[in-house]
Design a protein around this motif. Structure first.
Motif, PDB file in Angstrom:
ATOM      1  N   LEU A  88      21.428  14.389  -5.000  1.00  0.00           N
ATOM      2  CA  LEU A  88      20.747  14.755  -6.242  1.00  0.00           C
ATOM      3  C   LEU A  88      21.213  16.095  -6.793  1.00  0.00           C
ATOM      4  CD1 LEU A  88      17.121  13.472  -5.549  1.00  0.00           C
ATOM      5  CD2 LEU A  88      18.636  12.750  -7.406  1.00  0.00           C
ATOM      6  N   ASN A  89      21.975  16.855  -5.995  1.00  0.00           N
ATOM      7  CA  ASN A  89      22.589  18.075  -6.517  1.00  0.00           C
ATOM      8  C   ASN A  89      23.795  17.765  -7.393  1.00  0.00           C
ATOM      9  OD1 ASN A  89      21.089  20.363  -5.375  1.00  0.00           O
ATOM     10  ND2 ASN A  89      21.763  19.581  -3.386  1.00  0.00           N
ATOM     11  N   TYR A  90      24.320  16.541  -7.291  1.00  0.00           N
ATOM     12  CA  TYR A  90      25.571  16.194  -7.961  1.00  0.00           C
ATOM     13  C   TYR A  90      25.459  14.984  -8.891  1.00  0.00           C
ATOM     14  CZ  TYR A  90      27.321  19.229  -4.269  1.00  0.00           C
ATOM     15  OH  TYR A  90      27.527  20.288  -3.419  1.00  0.00           O
ATOM     16  N   THR A  91      24.280  14.410  -9.017  1.00  0.00           N
ATOM     17  CA  THR A  91      24.100  13.301  -9.958  1.00  0.00           C
ATOM     18  C   THR A  91      22.684  13.354 -10.515  1.00  0.00           C
ATOM     19  OG1 THR A  91      24.416  10.911 -10.280  1.00  0.00           O
ATOM     20  CG2 THR A  91      23.253  11.577  -8.290  1.00  0.00           C
ATOM     21  N   SER A  92      22.412  12.533 -11.521  1.00  0.00           N
ATOM     22  CA  SER A  92      21.087  12.526 -12.152  1.00  0.00           C
ATOM     23  C   SER A  92      20.119  11.677 -11.337  1.00  0.00           C
ATOM     24  CB  SER A  92      21.185  11.965 -13.573  1.00  0.00           C
ATOM     25  OG  SER A  92      21.548  10.589 -13.537  1.00  0.00           O
ATOM     26  N   ALA A  93      18.829  11.923 -11.545  1.00  0.00           N
ATOM     27  CA  ALA A  93      17.804  11.116 -10.882  1.00  0.00           C
ATOM     28  C   ALA A  93      17.861   9.673 -11.375  1.00  0.00           C
ATOM     29  CB  ALA A  93      16.414  11.710 -11.142  1.00  0.00           C
ATOM     30  N   VAL A  94      18.273   9.472 -12.632  1.00  0.00           N
ATOM     31  CA  VAL A  94      18.408   8.116 -13.170  1.00  0.00           C
ATOM     32  C   VAL A  94      19.466   7.338 -12.395  1.00  0.00           C
ATOM     33  CG1 VAL A  94      19.137   6.759 -15.162  1.00  0.00           C
ATOM     34  CG2 VAL A  94      17.607   8.690 -15.491  1.00  0.00           C
ATOM     35  N   ASN A  95      20.665   7.927 -12.265  1.00  0.00           N
ATOM     36  CA  ASN A  95      21.733   7.264 -11.517  1.00  0.00           C
ATOM     37  C   ASN A  95      21.332   6.994 -10.073  1.00  0.00           C
ATOM     38  OD1 ASN A  95      23.477   7.463 -13.787  1.00  0.00           O
ATOM     39  ND2 ASN A  95      25.226   7.780 -12.447  1.00  0.00           N
ATOM     40  N   GLY A  96      20.760   8.012  -9.442  1.00  0.00           N
ATOM     41  CA  GLY A  96      20.369   7.859  -8.045  1.00  0.00           C
ATOM     42  C   GLY A  96      19.339   6.758  -7.855  1.00  0.00           C
ATOM     43  N   GLY A  97      18.326   6.750  -8.708  1.00  0.00           N
ATOM     44  CA  GLY A  97      17.280   5.731  -8.595  1.00  0.00           C
ATOM     45  C   GLY A  97      17.801   4.327  -8.805  1.00  0.00           C
ATOM     46  N   LEU A  98      18.720   4.177  -9.760  1.00  0.00           N
ATOM     47  CA  LEU A  98      19.269   2.851 -10.036  1.00  0.00           C
ATOM     48  C   LEU A  98      20.154   2.365  -8.883  1.00  0.00           C
ATOM     49  CD1 LEU A  98      20.130   3.205 -13.827  1.00  0.00           C
ATOM     50  CD2 LEU A  98      18.355   1.767 -12.820  1.00  0.00           C
ATOM     51  N   ILE A  99      20.956   3.247  -8.312  1.00  0.00           N
ATOM     52  CA  ILE A  99      21.806   2.850  -7.181  1.00  0.00           C
ATOM     53  C   ILE A  99      20.944   2.451  -5.989  1.00  0.00           C
ATOM     54  CG2 ILE A  99      23.504   3.675  -5.500  1.00  0.00           C
ATOM     55  CD1 ILE A  99      24.682   5.406  -7.749  1.00  0.00           C
ATOM     56  N   LEU A 100      19.818   3.135  -5.777  1.00  0.00           N
ATOM     57  CA  LEU A 100      18.912   2.775  -4.684  1.00  0.00           C
ATOM     58  C   LEU A 100      18.337   1.373  -4.862  1.00  0.00           C
ATOM     59  CD1 LEU A 100      16.841   6.011  -3.892  1.00  0.00           C
ATOM     60  CD2 LEU A 100      18.618   4.927  -2.517  1.00  0.00           C
ATOM     61  N   GLY A 101      18.382   0.879  -6.097  1.00  0.00           N
ATOM     62  CA  GLY A 101      17.873  -0.466  -6.351  1.00  0.00           C
ATOM     63  C   GLY A 101      18.667  -1.555  -5.660  1.00  0.00           C
ATOM     64  N   THR A 102      19.850  -1.220  -5.118  1.00  0.00           N
ATOM     65  CA  THR A 102      20.663  -2.229  -4.429  1.00  0.00           C
ATOM     66  C   THR A 102      20.299  -2.358  -2.955  1.00  0.00           C
ATOM     67  OG1 THR A 102      22.391  -0.596  -3.927  1.00  0.00           O
ATOM     68  CG2 THR A 102      22.615  -1.845  -5.981  1.00  0.00           C
ATOM     69  N   VAL A 103      19.338  -1.566  -2.477  1.00  0.00           N
ATOM     70  CA  VAL A 103      18.933  -1.646  -1.066  1.00  0.00           C
ATOM     71  C   VAL A 103      18.532  -3.064  -0.653  1.00  0.00           C
ATOM     72  CG1 VAL A 103      17.195  -0.898   0.606  1.00  0.00           C
ATOM     73  CG2 VAL A 103      18.302   0.779  -0.862  1.00  0.00           C
ATOM     74  N   PRO A 104      17.758  -3.815  -1.472  1.00  0.00           N
ATOM     75  CA  PRO A 104      17.407  -5.172  -1.056  1.00  0.00           C
ATOM     76  C   PRO A 104      18.618  -6.066  -0.795  1.00  0.00           C
ATOM     77  CG  PRO A 104      16.040  -4.489  -2.894  1.00  0.00           C
ATOM     78  CD  PRO A 104      17.100  -3.450  -2.750  1.00  0.00           C
ATOM     79  N   ILE A 105      19.657  -5.921  -1.611  1.00  0.00           N
ATOM     80  CA  ILE A 105      20.846  -6.757  -1.432  1.00  0.00           C
ATOM     81  C   ILE A 105      21.540  -6.409  -0.123  1.00  0.00           C
ATOM     82  CG2 ILE A 105      23.096  -7.380  -2.388  1.00  0.00           C
ATOM     83  CD1 ILE A 105      21.974  -6.668  -5.154  1.00  0.00           C
ATOM     84  N   VAL A 106      21.709  -5.114   0.128  1.00  0.00           N
ATOM     85  CA  VAL A 106      22.363  -4.684   1.362  1.00  0.00           C
ATOM     86  C   VAL A 106      21.505  -5.055   2.573  1.00  0.00           C
ATOM     87  CG1 VAL A 106      23.321  -2.706   2.611  1.00  0.00           C
ATOM     88  CG2 VAL A 106      23.493  -2.805   0.124  1.00  0.00           C
ATOM     89  N   THR A 107      20.179  -4.951   2.434  1.00  0.00           N
ATOM     90  CA  THR A 107      19.278  -5.370   3.513  1.00  0.00           C
ATOM     91  C   THR A 107      19.417  -6.855   3.781  1.00  0.00           C
ATOM     92  OG1 THR A 107      17.683  -3.638   2.886  1.00  0.00           O
ATOM     93  CG2 THR A 107      16.879  -5.412   4.293  1.00  0.00           C
ATOM     94  N   SER A 108      19.564  -7.630   2.716  1.00  0.00           N
ATOM     95  CA  SER A 108      19.739  -9.079   2.859  1.00  0.00           C
ATOM     96  C   SER A 108      21.020  -9.401   3.626  1.00  0.00           C
ATOM     97  CB  SER A 108      19.777  -9.740   1.476  1.00  0.00           C
ATOM     98  OG  SER A 108      19.934 -11.134   1.586  1.00  0.00           O
ATOM     99  N   ILE A 109      22.101  -8.651   3.338  1.00  0.00           N
ATOM    100  CA  ILE A 109      23.356  -8.840   4.066  1.00  0.00           C
ATOM    101  C   ILE A 109      23.163  -8.482   5.538  1.00  0.00           C
ATOM    102  CG2 ILE A 109      25.745  -8.043   4.310  1.00  0.00           C
ATOM    103  CD1 ILE A 109      25.753  -7.516   1.295  1.00  0.00           C
ATOM    104  N   GLY A 110      22.477  -7.371   5.784  1.00  0.00           N
ATOM    105  CA  GLY A 110      22.221  -6.955   7.157  1.00  0.00           C
ATOM    106  C   GLY A 110      21.360  -7.951   7.911  1.00  0.00           C
ATOM    107  N   ALA A 111      20.356  -8.524   7.214  1.00  0.00           N
ATOM    108  CA  ALA A 111      19.496  -9.528   7.849  1.00  0.00           C
ATOM    109  C   ALA A 111      20.294 -10.765   8.229  1.00  0.00           C
ATOM    110  CB  ALA A 111      18.347  -9.897   6.907  1.00  0.00           C
ATOM    111  N   ALA A 112      21.270 -11.126   7.406  1.00  0.00           N
ATOM    112  CA  ALA A 112      22.124 -12.281   7.713  1.00  0.00           C
ATOM    113  C   ALA A 112      23.013 -12.002   8.923  1.00  0.00           C
ATOM    114  CB  ALA A 112      22.977 -12.634   6.501  1.00  0.00           C
ATOM    115  N   LEU A 113      23.489 -10.773   9.036  1.00  0.00           N
ATOM    116  CA  LEU A 113      24.401 -10.420  10.124  1.00  0.00           C
ATOM    117  C   LEU A 113      23.680 -10.193  11.445  1.00  0.00           C
ATOM    118  CD1 LEU A 113      26.780  -7.927   8.250  1.00  0.00           C
ATOM    119  CD2 LEU A 113      27.302 -10.281   8.932  1.00  0.00           C
TER     120      LEU A 113
END
Length: 298
Positions: A88-113
């Protein structure tokens, strides 16, 4: 626990976590990053410790569960908090929050593995859409130049370690009480963060006097409510309905992060941010099986 109450609890938790991104942005702009991050994690114990003593949650922890708890401390606490706070020292809270929105997808991949959950065409579609969404968000944050900021890169690392942590929580949630998981991980994670901050920011503790009472109220919200109560409630939901279903609700976090960034930080929200948000949410719905369930029900 009734499903309606559990789902409402998850929605409130997502709102808290979304606004917490804004709170962390304020805190790291005022105090030394690692020092205030360590204090936030320790303050979260103010919520957990009394409940640990009230509830008969303690029992002998097996060597296997102990190793998983170490992994949870290193991922959901140390890795997640450091990558997010420094990012957050190097990007906006908007960008950071939106990128965090991909956690479910990555979690889904991890659950499959690692949890033997099936990985089908819907999940593949979700991964592709989510990846495209992140690319659009990063481009919007860099004025549509093909560059990625250090902050956005660190938030991508945040997503990976948080997803790994959620998988580890699911692995031991049937044998270790949720309070114990949350309390131990925050205690050891906070300890590690404290020692790291002492070496990386030797004068950090002396700079804490820079904040006024409003900043310290933000600190209490971020530490006790978002980090302490929020992590407990989410870990509880993982135990009750599983990592995959709990992760569906994480796509609400970017919306609240956008809302908080606009209201409190006056950050600009571009068309690319909304397009990226749409792609991420659609990817989450595909990747977590919601779209498939709708078609089957229809």
């Amino acid at each position: 626990m009734k499903m309606a109450l559990l789902y409402m609890m998850l929605i409130v938790t997502m709102a808290i976590w979304g606004f917490n991104i804004v709170a962390i942005k304020v805190l790291v702009s005022t105090f030394p990053t690692l020092t205030i991050t360590a204090l936030r994690v320790f303050s979260a114990l103010l919520f957990i410790l009394p409940l640990l003593f009230i509830r008969p949650s303690w029992k002998k922890i097996s060597r296997r569960d102990g190793l998983f708890l170490i992994g949870i401390s290193l991922t959901t606490i140390v890795g997640h908090q450091v990558f997010m706070s420094v990012g957050l020292n190097y990007t906006s809270a908007v960008n950071g929050g939106l990128i965090l929105g991909t956690v479910p997808i990555v979690t889904s991949i991890g659950a499959a593995l690692f949890l033997q959950e099936r990985f089908n065409i819907h999940k593949v579609t979700g991964v592709i859409l989510g990846f495209c969404g992140v690319v659009v968000i990063i481009l919007a944050g860099s004025n549509y130049k093909f560059t990625i900021s250090l902050g956005d890169l660190l938030f991508c690392c945040t997503v990976i370690v948080q997803a790994i942590g959620f998988i580890l929580v699911k692995k031991i949630s049937d044998t270790v009480d949720t309070f114990v998981i949350t309390g131990i991980s925050q205690f050891f994670g906070g300890g590690i963060l404290f020692f790291v901050s002492v070496f990386a920011e030797p004068a950090g503790i002396y700079q804490l006097g820079q904040g006024n009472w409003q900043i310290w109220m933000v600190f209490i919200f971020s530490g006790v409510i978002a980090t302490g109560a929020g992590h407990y409630l989410y870990n509880l939901s993982i135990r009750e309905i599983g990592a995959g279903k709990s992760a569906i609700f994480l796509n609400l976090t970017p919306f609240f992060a956008i809302l908080g960034s606009y209201i409190f930080l006056k950050e600009s929200i571009l068309l690319g941010h909304w397009l990226g948000f749409f792609l991420v949410v659609t990817g989450v719905l595909f990747g977590t099986g919601v779209i498939k369930s709708i078609f089957i029900a229809g």
